[in-house]
Design a protein around this motif. Structure first.
Motif, PDB file in Angstrom:
ATOM      1  N   HIS A 191      -9.545  82.657  42.191  1.00 33.59           N
ATOM      2  CA  HIS A 191      -8.424  83.576  42.377  1.00 33.59           C
ATOM      3  C   HIS A 191      -8.093  84.396  41.142  1.00 33.59           C
ATOM      4  O   HIS A 191      -7.560  85.502  41.261  1.00 33.59           O
ATOM      5  CB  HIS A 191      -7.190  82.789  42.829  1.00 33.59           C
ATOM      6  CG  HIS A 191      -7.294  82.269  44.227  1.00 33.59           C
ATOM      7  ND1 HIS A 191      -6.761  82.923  45.313  1.00 33.59           N
ATOM      8  CD2 HIS A 191      -7.908  81.161  44.721  1.00 33.59           C
ATOM      9  CE1 HIS A 191      -7.023  82.235  46.415  1.00 33.59           C
ATOM     10  NE2 HIS A 191      -7.715  81.161  46.080  1.00 33.59           N
ATOM     11  N   HIS A 192      -8.396  83.879  39.970  1.00 36.12           N
ATOM     12  CA  HIS A 192      -8.080  84.628  38.749  1.00 36.12           C
ATOM     13  C   HIS A 192      -9.303  85.346  38.177  1.00 36.12           C
ATOM     14  O   HIS A 192      -9.149  86.313  37.436  1.00 36.12           O
ATOM     15  CB  HIS A 192      -7.499  83.687  37.695  1.00 36.12           C
ATOM     16  CG  HIS A 192      -6.127  83.167  38.041  1.00 36.12           C
ATOM     17  ND1 HIS A 192      -4.977  83.879  37.807  1.00 36.12           N
ATOM     18  CD2 HIS A 192      -5.732  82.012  38.629  1.00 36.12           C
ATOM     19  CE1 HIS A 192      -3.925  83.193  38.226  1.00 36.12           C
ATOM     20  NE2 HIS A 192      -4.362  82.046  38.721  1.00 36.12           N
ATOM     21  N   ARG A 193     -10.491  84.837  38.501  1.00 32.50           N
ATOM     22  CA  ARG A 193     -11.704  85.438  37.935  1.00 32.50           C
ATOM     23  C   ARG A 193     -12.636  86.014  38.990  1.00 32.50           C
ATOM     24  O   ARG A 193     -13.687  86.546  38.657  1.00 32.50           O
ATOM     25  CB  ARG A 193     -12.431  84.412  37.072  1.00 32.50           C
ATOM     26  CG  ARG A 193     -11.507  83.739  36.057  1.00 32.50           C
ATOM     27  CD  ARG A 193     -12.238  82.832  35.118  1.00 32.50           C
ATOM     28  NE  ARG A 193     -11.330  81.917  34.442  1.00 32.50           N
ATOM     29  CZ  ARG A 193     -11.674  81.087  33.488  1.00 32.50           C
ATOM     30  NH1 ARG A 193     -12.931  81.053  33.078  1.00 32.50           N
ATOM     31  NH2 ARG A 193     -10.788  80.277  32.936  1.00 32.50           N
ATOM     32  N   ASN A 226       2.187  82.682  43.446  1.00 35.52           N
ATOM     33  CA  ASN A 226       1.579  82.713  42.128  1.00 35.52           C
ATOM     34  C   ASN A 226       1.927  84.042  41.450  1.00 35.52           C
ATOM     35  O   ASN A 226       1.714  85.107  42.031  1.00 35.52           O
ATOM     36  CB  ASN A 226       0.067  82.553  42.252  1.00 35.52           C
ATOM     37  CG  ASN A 226      -0.628  82.497  40.901  1.00 35.52           C
ATOM     38  OD1 ASN A 226      -0.868  83.514  40.271  1.00 35.52           O
ATOM     39  ND2 ASN A 226      -0.957  81.295  40.475  1.00 35.52           N
ATOM     40  N   PRO A 227       2.465  84.001  40.238  1.00 34.38           N
ATOM     41  CA  PRO A 227       2.924  85.245  39.597  1.00 34.38           C
ATOM     42  C   PRO A 227       1.802  86.225  39.269  1.00 34.38           C
ATOM     43  O   PRO A 227       2.056  87.427  39.134  1.00 34.38           O
ATOM     44  CB  PRO A 227       3.607  84.746  38.314  1.00 34.38           C
ATOM     45  CG  PRO A 227       3.035  83.389  38.057  1.00 34.38           C
ATOM     46  CD  PRO A 227       2.736  82.820  39.401  1.00 34.38           C
ATOM     47  N   ALA A 228       0.565  85.749  39.163  1.00 30.18           N
ATOM     48  CA  ALA A 228      -0.548  86.633  38.805  1.00 30.18           C
ATOM     49  C   ALA A 228      -1.263  87.189  40.033  1.00 30.18           C
ATOM     50  O   ALA A 228      -1.682  88.346  40.048  1.00 30.18           O
ATOM     51  CB  ALA A 228      -1.549  85.890  37.918  1.00 30.18           C
ATOM     52  N   THR A 229      -1.393  86.364  41.081  1.00 30.29           N
ATOM     53  CA  THR A 229      -2.200  86.775  42.236  1.00 30.29           C
ATOM     54  C   THR A 229      -1.392  86.989  43.505  1.00 30.29           C
ATOM     55  O   THR A 229      -1.885  87.589  44.455  1.00 30.29           O
ATOM     56  CB  THR A 229      -3.271  85.717  42.533  1.00 30.29           C
ATOM     57  OG1 THR A 229      -2.639  84.505  42.982  1.00 30.29           O
ATOM     58  CG2 THR A 229      -4.102  85.426  41.287  1.00 30.29           C
ATOM     59  N   GLY A 230      -0.163  86.477  43.535  1.00 35.95           N
ATOM     60  CA  GLY A 230       0.635  86.565  44.754  1.00 35.95           C
ATOM     61  C   GLY A 230       0.246  85.555  45.807  1.00 35.95           C
ATOM     62  O   GLY A 230       0.744  85.604  46.937  1.00 35.95           O
ATOM     63  N   ALA A 231      -0.629  84.612  45.469  1.00 37.98           N
ATOM     64  CA  ALA A 231      -1.076  83.605  46.437  1.00 37.98           C
ATOM     65  C   ALA A 231       0.070  82.659  46.783  1.00 37.98           C
ATOM     66  O   ALA A 231       0.823  82.241  45.899  1.00 37.98           O
ATOM     67  CB  ALA A 231      -2.247  82.812  45.873  1.00 37.98           C
ATOM     68  N   PRO A 232       0.218  82.320  48.079  1.00 35.98           N
ATOM     69  CA  PRO A 232       1.252  81.354  48.479  1.00 35.98           C
ATOM     70  C   PRO A 232       0.817  79.942  48.083  1.00 35.98           C
ATOM     71  O   PRO A 232       0.059  79.287  48.783  1.00 35.98           O
ATOM     72  CB  PRO A 232       1.309  81.528  49.998  1.00 35.98           C
ATOM     73  CG  PRO A 232      -0.061  82.002  50.376  1.00 35.98           C
ATOM     74  CD  PRO A 232      -0.560  82.818  49.207  1.00 35.98           C
ATOM     75  N   MET A 233       1.311  79.449  46.971  1.00 35.77           N
ATOM     76  CA  MET A 233       0.733  78.263  46.345  1.00 35.77           C
ATOM     77  C   MET A 233       0.887  76.983  47.150  1.00 35.77           C
ATOM     78  O   MET A 233       0.068  76.064  47.027  1.00 35.77           O
ATOM     79  CB  MET A 233       1.327  78.086  44.949  1.00 35.77           C
ATOM     80  CG  MET A 233       0.955  79.219  44.004  1.00 35.77           C
ATOM     81  SD  MET A 233      -0.843  79.412  43.814  1.00 35.77           S
ATOM     82  CE  MET A 233      -1.233  77.980  42.831  1.00 35.77           C
ATOM     83  N   ARG A 234       1.907  76.903  47.991  1.00 38.09           N
ATOM     84  CA  ARG A 234       2.048  75.675  48.787  1.00 38.09           C
ATOM     85  C   ARG A 234       0.851  75.460  49.704  1.00 38.09           C
ATOM     86  O   ARG A 234       0.524  74.340  50.070  1.00 38.09           O
ATOM     87  CB  ARG A 234       3.350  75.705  49.585  1.00 38.09           C
ATOM     88  CG  ARG A 234       4.533  75.167  48.800  1.00 38.09           C
ATOM     89  CD  ARG A 234       5.805  75.148  49.624  1.00 38.09           C
ATOM     90  NE  ARG A 234       6.404  76.469  49.734  1.00 38.09           N
ATOM     91  CZ  ARG A 234       7.563  76.728  50.321  1.00 38.09           C
ATOM     92  NH1 ARG A 234       8.234  75.745  50.872  1.00 38.09           N
ATOM     93  NH2 ARG A 234       8.050  77.940  50.367  1.00 38.09           N
ATOM     94  N   SER A 235       0.169  76.543  50.060  1.00 39.79           N
ATOM     95  CA  SER A 235      -0.996  76.441  50.935  1.00 39.79           C
ATOM     96  C   SER A 235      -2.203  75.843  50.232  1.00 39.79           C
ATOM     97  O   SER A 235      -3.153  75.396  50.886  1.00 39.79           O
ATOM     98  CB  SER A 235      -1.383  77.822  51.477  1.00 39.79           C
ATOM     99  OG  SER A 235      -0.330  78.394  52.210  1.00 39.79           O
ATOM    100  N   TYR A 236      -2.198  75.845  48.908  1.00 38.52           N
ATOM    101  CA  TYR A 236      -3.361  75.384  48.143  1.00 38.52           C
ATOM    102  C   TYR A 236      -3.152  74.005  47.519  1.00 38.52           C
ATOM    103  O   TYR A 236      -4.024  73.516  46.806  1.00 38.52           O
ATOM    104  CB  TYR A 236      -3.697  76.406  47.052  1.00 38.52           C
ATOM    105  CG  TYR A 236      -4.147  77.741  47.598  1.00 38.52           C
ATOM    106  CD1 TYR A 236      -5.472  77.950  47.972  1.00 38.52           C
ATOM    107  CD2 TYR A 236      -3.233  78.786  47.761  1.00 38.52           C
ATOM    108  CE1 TYR A 236      -5.877  79.169  48.483  1.00 38.52           C
ATOM    109  CE2 TYR A 236      -3.639  80.010  48.275  1.00 38.52           C
ATOM    110  CZ  TYR A 236      -4.960  80.201  48.635  1.00 38.52           C
ATOM    111  OH  TYR A 236      -5.362  81.420  49.148  1.00 38.52           O
TER     112      TYR A 236
END
Length: 352
Positions: free
Chosen positions: A236-238, A304-314
């Protein structure tokens, strides 16, 4: 003159206590970066303590060998390693009721603080794969990790018996609830190593937790065993084409402990209390997908502040993942450490 002395004395007592230096030991990489931002920086801002972060290999032996000489105060440890370290007198004994209220103690999940440790996050050892290596049918189960005919290519595996023995038995069809019982027998260990034999020639070993994700990203491995947060960061970041298979995930608990040799035990206790707040845990889970160990923290987890991913899902314990899962038996790990390493080294032919 007497009044001046009294006023001076009062002013001295009113001064805040000098902030102590504190050395926190963690794992490096994306995980440590998330800790610095979510937990350590807010603690420094709140207390004024001067914090240094060191990196280690996660073992209790590293604490025994370097903790006192290098001035370690607070250590991020796996639960099983903390149990061993506690039993060997390497850790400061905590009084959980002096750190937390009764309501806070009841808020911890799946288990609460012990005499030497405070649970801080739930992580998972998972299987991941390079999406480019399998353009057609994708791996979906732990059995696929051991199937080099349908899914050819190198497998990145930690040079350790941890995790891979459980997976070997799952691939043999052993139900998750029977895995640790069977691994406690000679028959179970032989069965696991026999299954591991099937991929012996396809294994490339890793020792640094950052390596398996890098091996997938640069094509050195087609599949890898590693930690979910590292794979998330690489994907997600790279932008690496990495997919996680949640089947067979082994959920472990990471804890905060304080070295018995700490020169700043009160500052260390203050950090552990700070890091164990629901808000601190939620900030960490918002940055890297390791689940909080307090129920009240889950609803605080944001995008996630960098990607906008809904972190509870991960998170490793997100209900939508499905498939088989194991909760790592920390007591079994602590009690079988020597046996597992001895059998593993014999399998590697390191003993002769």
């Amino acid at each position: 003159m007497r009044l001046c002395n009294v006023l001076l004395l009062c002013s001295l007592f009113a001064l805040p206590a000098a902030a102590e230096d504190l050395t926190i030991v963690s794992w490096g990489g994306a995980y440590e970066a998330a800790q610095r931002e979510a937990v350590i920086a807010p603690f420094v801002e709140e207390t004024g303590h001067d914090v240094t972060v060191d990196v280690y290999d996660g073992t209790w032996t590293a604490l025994a060998e370097h903790g006192a000489d290098q001035g370690w105060d607070v250590i991020d440890m796996l639960d099983d390693q903390a149990r061993v370290a506690c039993g060997r007198g390497l850790l400061l004994e905590l009084d959980p009721r002096s750190l937390f209220t009764s309501d806070a103690l009841a808020d911890f999940t799946p288990s609460g603080p012990t005499r030497c440790s405070v649970p801080q996050n739930a992580y998972a050892r998972v299987m991941a794969f390079d999406d480019r290596a399998f353009p057609g049918i994708k791996p979906t189960s732990i059995e696929d990790f051991f199937d080099t005919e349908r899914f050819p290519g190198p497998r990145a595996v930690q040079r350790s018996p941890d995790g891979i023995l459980e997976w070997a038995l799952l691939a043999e069809g052993v139900p998750p609830e029977q895995v640790y019982g069977l691994l406690s027998t000679d028959r179970g260990l032989k069965l696991a190593f026999r299954r591991l034999d099937s991929i012996r020639d396809d294994i490339i070993w890793w020792q640094d937790p950052a390596e398996p994700a890098a091996m997938l990203a640069d094509g050195r491995a087609a599949m890898a065993a590693g930690f979910n947060g590292r794979f998330f960061d690489m994907a997600h970041h790279r932008g690496a084409p990495i997919d996680i298979v949640w089947d067979g995930r082994i959920i472990g608990i990471e804890v905060w402990v304080i070295a018995a040799s700490s020169d700043a035990p009160e500052a260390a206790r203050a950090f552990v209390a700070h890091a164990s707040r629901p808000a601190s845990m939620a900030r960490l889970a918002t940055r890297i997908p390791y689940g909080p160990t307090r129920r009240s923290a889950f609803d605080r987890i944001a995008l996630n502040p960098a990607t906008g991913a809904p972190m509870r899902s991960y998170l490793p314990n997100a209900p939508q993942h499905g498939g088989r899962s194991l909760l790592q038996d920390s007591t079994w790990y602590a009690n079988t450490e020597d046996l597992r390493l001895r059998r593993f080294r014999a399998w590697l032919n390191e003993d002769g």
